[in-house]
Scaffold this motif. Structure first.
Motif, PDB file in Angstrom:
ATOM      1  N   ALA A 173      -5.842  14.237  19.271  1.00  0.00           N
ATOM      2  CA  ALA A 173      -5.317  13.957  17.935  1.00  0.00           C
ATOM      3  C   ALA A 173      -6.261  14.449  16.845  1.00  0.00           C
ATOM      4  CB  ALA A 173      -5.069  12.453  17.777  1.00  0.00           C
ATOM      5  N   TYR A 174      -7.562  14.308  17.050  1.00  0.00           N
ATOM      6  CA  TYR A 174      -8.516  14.692  16.016  1.00  0.00           C
ATOM      7  C   TYR A 174      -8.475  16.189  15.738  1.00  0.00           C
ATOM      8  CZ  TYR A 174     -12.829  15.095  13.354  1.00  0.00           C
ATOM      9  OH  TYR A 174     -13.760  15.364  12.373  1.00  0.00           O
ATOM     10  N   LEU A 175      -8.245  16.973  16.803  1.00  0.00           N
ATOM     11  CA  LEU A 175      -8.204  18.429  16.637  1.00  0.00           C
ATOM     12  C   LEU A 175      -6.784  18.961  16.538  1.00  0.00           C
ATOM     13  CD1 LEU A 175     -11.101  19.550  19.017  1.00  0.00           C
ATOM     14  CD2 LEU A 175     -11.150  19.161  16.545  1.00  0.00           C
ATOM     15  N   GLY A 176      -5.821  18.056  16.378  1.00  0.00           N
ATOM     16  CA  GLY A 176      -4.460  18.473  16.096  1.00  0.00           C
ATOM     17  C   GLY A 176      -3.629  18.889  17.287  1.00  0.00           C
ATOM     18  N   VAL A 177      -4.065  18.524  18.510  1.00  0.00           N
ATOM     19  CA  VAL A 177      -3.289  18.839  19.712  1.00  0.00           C
ATOM     20  C   VAL A 177      -2.439  17.615  20.047  1.00  0.00           C
ATOM     21  CG1 VAL A 177      -3.344  19.567  22.122  1.00  0.00           C
ATOM     22  CG2 VAL A 177      -5.138  20.334  20.535  1.00  0.00           C
ATOM     23  N   THR A 178      -1.145  17.720  19.849  1.00  0.00           N
ATOM     24  CA  THR A 178      -0.245  16.589  20.032  1.00  0.00           C
ATOM     25  C   THR A 178       0.237  16.489  21.481  1.00  0.00           C
ATOM     26  OG1 THR A 178       1.740  17.876  19.569  1.00  0.00           O
ATOM     27  CG2 THR A 178       0.578  16.913  17.667  1.00  0.00           C
ATOM     28  N   THR A 179       0.892  15.374  21.786  1.00  0.00           N
ATOM     29  CA  THR A 179       1.536  15.235  23.091  1.00  0.00           C
ATOM     30  C   THR A 179       2.520  16.375  23.319  1.00  0.00           C
ATOM     31  OG1 THR A 179       1.290  12.831  23.291  1.00  0.00           O
ATOM     32  CG2 THR A 179       3.168  13.829  24.404  1.00  0.00           C
ATOM     33  N   GLU A 180       3.287  16.698  22.277  1.00  0.00           N
ATOM     34  CA  GLU A 180       4.266  17.776  22.393  1.00  0.00           C
ATOM     35  C   GLU A 180       3.590  19.109  22.702  1.00  0.00           C
ATOM     36  OE1 GLU A 180       4.121  15.531  19.935  1.00  0.00           O
ATOM     37  OE2 GLU A 180       5.864  14.350  20.577  1.00  0.00           O
ATOM     38  N   ASP A 181       2.444  19.365  22.062  1.00  0.00           N
ATOM     39  CA  ASP A 181       1.699  20.597  22.340  1.00  0.00           C
ATOM     40  C   ASP A 181       1.244  20.640  23.795  1.00  0.00           C
ATOM     41  OD1 ASP A 181       1.884  21.372  19.653  1.00  0.00           O
ATOM     42  OD2 ASP A 181      -0.008  20.382  19.129  1.00  0.00           O
ATOM     43  N   GLU A 205      -7.494  12.128  33.556  1.00  0.00           N
ATOM     44  CA  GLU A 205      -8.290  10.970  33.149  1.00  0.00           C
ATOM     45  C   GLU A 205      -7.543  10.249  32.028  1.00  0.00           C
ATOM     46  OE1 GLU A 205     -12.836  12.045  32.966  1.00  0.00           O
ATOM     47  OE2 GLU A 205     -11.628  13.784  32.383  1.00  0.00           O
ATOM     48  N   PRO A 206      -7.328   8.943  32.120  1.00  0.00           N
ATOM     49  CA  PRO A 206      -6.681   8.232  31.014  1.00  0.00           C
ATOM     50  C   PRO A 206      -7.537   8.217  29.749  1.00  0.00           C
ATOM     51  CG  PRO A 206      -7.455   6.695  32.678  1.00  0.00           C
ATOM     52  CD  PRO A 206      -7.617   8.064  33.258  1.00  0.00           C
ATOM     53  N   VAL A 207      -8.843   8.258  29.935  1.00  0.00           N
ATOM     54  CA  VAL A 207      -9.778   8.516  28.836  1.00  0.00           C
ATOM     55  C   VAL A 207     -10.762   9.548  29.361  1.00  0.00           C
ATOM     56  CG1 VAL A 207     -11.420   7.580  27.179  1.00  0.00           C
ATOM     57  CG2 VAL A 207      -9.605   6.113  28.077  1.00  0.00           C
ATOM     58  N   GLN A 208     -10.802  10.703  28.739  1.00  0.00           N
ATOM     59  CA  GLN A 208     -11.716  11.726  29.226  1.00  0.00           C
ATOM     60  C   GLN A 208     -13.163  11.302  29.016  1.00  0.00           C
ATOM     61  OE1 GLN A 208     -10.455  15.410  27.283  1.00  0.00           O
ATOM     62  NE2 GLN A 208      -9.256  15.914  29.119  1.00  0.00           N
ATOM     63  N   GLY A 209     -13.989  11.502  30.017  1.00  0.00           N
ATOM     64  CA  GLY A 209     -15.392  11.131  29.927  1.00  0.00           C
ATOM     65  C   GLY A 209     -16.220  12.236  29.317  1.00  0.00           C
ATOM     66  N   GLU A 210     -16.601  13.209  30.145  1.00  0.00           N
ATOM     67  CA  GLU A 210     -17.409  14.327  29.652  1.00  0.00           C
ATOM     68  C   GLU A 210     -16.686  15.102  28.554  1.00  0.00           C
ATOM     69  OE1 GLU A 210     -20.591  14.973  30.637  1.00  0.00           O
ATOM     70  OE2 GLU A 210     -20.362  13.096  31.725  1.00  0.00           O
ATOM     71  N   GLY A 211     -15.364  15.038  28.555  1.00  0.00           N
ATOM     72  CA  GLY A 211     -14.591  15.781  27.566  1.00  0.00           C
ATOM     73  C   GLY A 211     -14.696  15.252  26.153  1.00  0.00           C
ATOM     74  N   GLY A 212     -15.261  14.041  25.974  1.00  0.00           N
ATOM     75  CA  GLY A 212     -15.453  13.527  24.620  1.00  0.00           C
ATOM     76  C   GLY A 212     -14.781  12.207  24.325  1.00  0.00           C
ATOM     77  N   PHE A 213     -14.458  11.424  25.375  1.00  0.00           N
ATOM     78  CA  PHE A 213     -13.808  10.116  25.188  1.00  0.00           C
ATOM     79  C   PHE A 213     -12.480  10.259  24.449  1.00  0.00           C
ATOM     80  CE2 PHE A 213     -17.225   6.677  25.971  1.00  0.00           C
ATOM     81  CZ  PHE A 213     -17.678   7.363  27.081  1.00  0.00           C
ATOM     82  N   ASN A 214     -11.752  11.319  24.801  1.00  0.00           N
ATOM     83  CA  ASN A 214     -10.424  11.520  24.245  1.00  0.00           C
ATOM     84  C   ASN A 214      -9.442  10.632  24.998  1.00  0.00           C
ATOM     85  OD1 ASN A 214     -11.363  13.718  22.554  1.00  0.00           O
ATOM     86  ND2 ASN A 214     -11.450  14.933  24.434  1.00  0.00           N
ATOM     87  N   ILE A 215      -8.717   9.823  24.278  1.00  0.00           N
ATOM     88  CA  ILE A 215      -7.814   8.843  24.879  1.00  0.00           C
ATOM     89  C   ILE A 215      -6.434   9.465  25.035  1.00  0.00           C
ATOM     90  CG2 ILE A 215      -6.783   6.550  24.616  1.00  0.00           C
ATOM     91  CD1 ILE A 215      -9.221   5.934  22.715  1.00  0.00           C
ATOM     92  N   MET A 355     -15.426   1.627  25.737  1.00  0.00           N
ATOM     93  CA  MET A 355     -15.606   3.065  25.895  1.00  0.00           C
ATOM     94  C   MET A 355     -15.483   3.648  24.499  1.00  0.00           C
ATOM     95  SD  MET A 355     -13.714   5.256  28.878  1.00  0.00           S
ATOM     96  CE  MET A 355     -14.381   6.827  29.423  1.00  0.00           C
ATOM     97  N   VAL A 356     -16.626   3.804  23.818  1.00  0.00           N
ATOM     98  CA  VAL A 356     -16.650   4.097  22.384  1.00  0.00           C
ATOM     99  C   VAL A 356     -17.402   5.403  22.140  1.00  0.00           C
ATOM    100  CG1 VAL A 356     -17.231   3.196  20.099  1.00  0.00           C
ATOM    101  CG2 VAL A 356     -16.783   1.605  21.984  1.00  0.00           C
ATOM    102  N   ALA A 357     -16.913   6.192  21.183  1.00  0.00           N
ATOM    103  CA  ALA A 357     -17.591   7.443  20.850  1.00  0.00           C
ATOM    104  C   ALA A 357     -17.397   7.772  19.380  1.00  0.00           C
ATOM    105  CB  ALA A 357     -17.054   8.579  21.710  1.00  0.00           C
ATOM    106  N   PHE A 358     -18.314   8.577  18.850  1.00  0.00           N
ATOM    107  CA  PHE A 358     -18.117   9.130  17.504  1.00  0.00           C
ATOM    108  C   PHE A 358     -18.428  10.617  17.535  1.00  0.00           C
ATOM    109  CE2 PHE A 358     -22.393   7.400  17.670  1.00  0.00           C
ATOM    110  CZ  PHE A 358     -23.214   8.249  16.947  1.00  0.00           C
ATOM    111  N   GLU A 359     -17.620  11.361  16.797  1.00  0.00           N
ATOM    112  CA  GLU A 359     -17.696  12.824  16.801  1.00  0.00           C
ATOM    113  C   GLU A 359     -18.359  13.313  15.527  1.00  0.00           C
ATOM    114  OE1 GLU A 359     -14.935  16.701  17.863  1.00  0.00           O
ATOM    115  OE2 GLU A 359     -14.260  14.649  18.298  1.00  0.00           O
TER     116      GLU A 359
END
Length: 432
Positions: A173-181, A205-215, A355-359
């Motif tokens: 979502a932060y980088l604009g990649v939607t479910t539809e995309d 992964e339901p929450v990506q780990g190394e990928g940046g905690f993308n839910i 499972m918390v992260a900040f970008e």
């Protein structure tokens, strides 16, 4: 020369340089605190990369391991099986989010669990293709790297990788990649690279780990489940980092209500001892022939005893609820910091349970990654006695994985240090 400096010199002379480390040489640890060989104390916001969800040396875990060590430490489950393995399998079968009767196999590492899940999926479906997702991490074995959607440092220079592995987009979502995309990219994959009836499984992964905690959005997981069902494809849910109460539920996928066919778990499963598992629907797990699964150390008795104790601790101390409390406190603190003048380079704060992260970004308009700033925050935190980890495909995300057993005072102290480290890192980067 300090003890740490001596060890660093010895490490350089003895250990392969590809095994990257930090400069913290551990001497002892307790719950959410760690002391190095020079006596410096650290608050641990890494938990061994989500391994010590129950903290360092939880008394229940240590007692269980000590008692098991008095009986036997190894027989190989294939040679002389033991009750602890069976009991743990029964317990994991009961909680795994498949919505069906389950069976379990135990191995040693997360990558090993992933590899076995793929083997089982291929045996069950008679198909060979596997679809993974951008930004995902599934281990450092050759198949694990092939499935992983992040090149550096995991895949760089190590190819070629196993065939029949494909990647689709993961929502961000932060980088604009939607479910539809993301779903559209999967549909393009089916048109241009592999037909659906050659695909054995999706792994996500339901929450990506190394990928940046993308839910993963619920809408994405539901659509993935639908596509899998429509095409006879299995859904493998990788819970290696998100599992074992970390997200406020026992498994991250449970937030969506979507069920899995196979679940991989490791890290927090055994409180610091090497153990992983594949749990899945009974009819799927039955596809592998006797002797086709296992390993010499698979389901080590000490690690199994630890895991049974971890499940007790999660239940008795209600660590799922504790994860939600901890996560809200960390996330709200970070959001407050991000609103302050001069700290606009905190582009996003995201959390699911603890499972918390900040970008970190160059600016909030362009959202260009700021990996140097992220590295500086980690460094400034370490100087002040706080262990942090970075992650993300752009190396600009700071993840926070404190033990779920951390005390309120220690958590508050750690957050104060984190705030100081962020301020110092931002100031240093600005001056530079």
């Amino acid at each position: 020369m300090t003890s740490s400096a001596q060890l660093q010199a010895r490490q350089k002379a003895a250990v392969a340089p590809g095994v990257a480390t930090r400069g913290i040489y551990a001497e002892r640890a307790d719950n959410a605190e760690l002391w190095d060989v020079d006596g410096k104390r650290y608050i641990d916001f890494a938990a061994g990369i989500a391994v010590n969800n129950t903290g360092h040396r939880h008394p229940r875990v240590m007692q269980a391991v000590q008692e098991q060590a008095q009986r036997f430490t190894h027989t190989c489950f294939h040679v002389a099986p033991y009750e602890g393995y069976v009991r743990l399998a029964e317990r994991l079968n009961a909680i795994a989010p498949t919505g069906a009767e389950n069976r379990t196999m135990l191995v040693t590492t997360g990558a090993e669990a992933v590899e076995n899940a793929v083997k089982i999926a291929r045996a069950h479906t008679g198909r060979s293709g596997v679809v993974a997702f951008s930004g995902g991490f599934h281990g450092r074995t050759m198949l694990g790297m092939a499935l992983t959607g992040k090149v550096s440092p995991y895949k760089k220079n190590f190819g070629p990788f196993p065939a029949e592995i494909y990647h689709a987009a993961f929502p961000n979502a932060y980088l604009g990649v939607t479910t539809e995309d993301a779903i559209a990219s999967l549909e393009r994959l089916f048109v241009s690279d592999v037909e659906p009836d050659r695909v054995a499984a999706f792994i996500v992964e339901p929450v990506q780990g190394e990928g940046g905690f993308n839910i993963a959005p619920t809408s994405f997981l539901r659509r993935l489940r639908e596509i899998a069902d429509e095409n006879g494809i299995l859904l493998i849910v990788d819970e290696v980092q998100a599992g074992m109460a970390r997200t406020g539920r026992m498994f991250g996928i449970e937030h969506s209500g979507v069920t899995a066919d196979l679940v991989t778990m490791a890290k927090g499963l055994a409180g610091g001892f090497p153990l992983s598992a594949v749990v899945g629907k009974a009819e799927i797990m039955a596809a592998a022939h006797p002797g086709g699964l296992g390993g010499t150390y698979a389901g080590n008795p000490l690690a199994v005893a630890a895991a049974n104790a971890v499940l007790d601790v999660i239940e008795e101390e209600d660590l799922c609820a504790r994860a939600r409390v901890i996560g809200e406190r960390i996330a709200s603190t970070l959001r407050a910091i991000a609103q302050r003048q001069g700290l606009e380079r905190i582009g996003d704060v995201r959390a699911l349970g603890a499972m918390v992260a900040f970008e970190l970004v160059e600016d909030r308009e362009s959202r260009r990654a700021a990996p140097d700033l992220a590295a500086r925050v980690v460094s400034e935190a370490e100087k002040r006695g706080l262990i942090l980890l970075s992650c993300g495909t752009r190396a600009n995300v700071i993840r926070i994985l404190s033990p779920l057993t951390i005390g309120d005072d220690t958590l508050a102290e750690g957050l104060d240090v984190l705030e100081q480290a962020i301020g110092a890192a931002f100031s240093a980067i600005e001056v530079h």
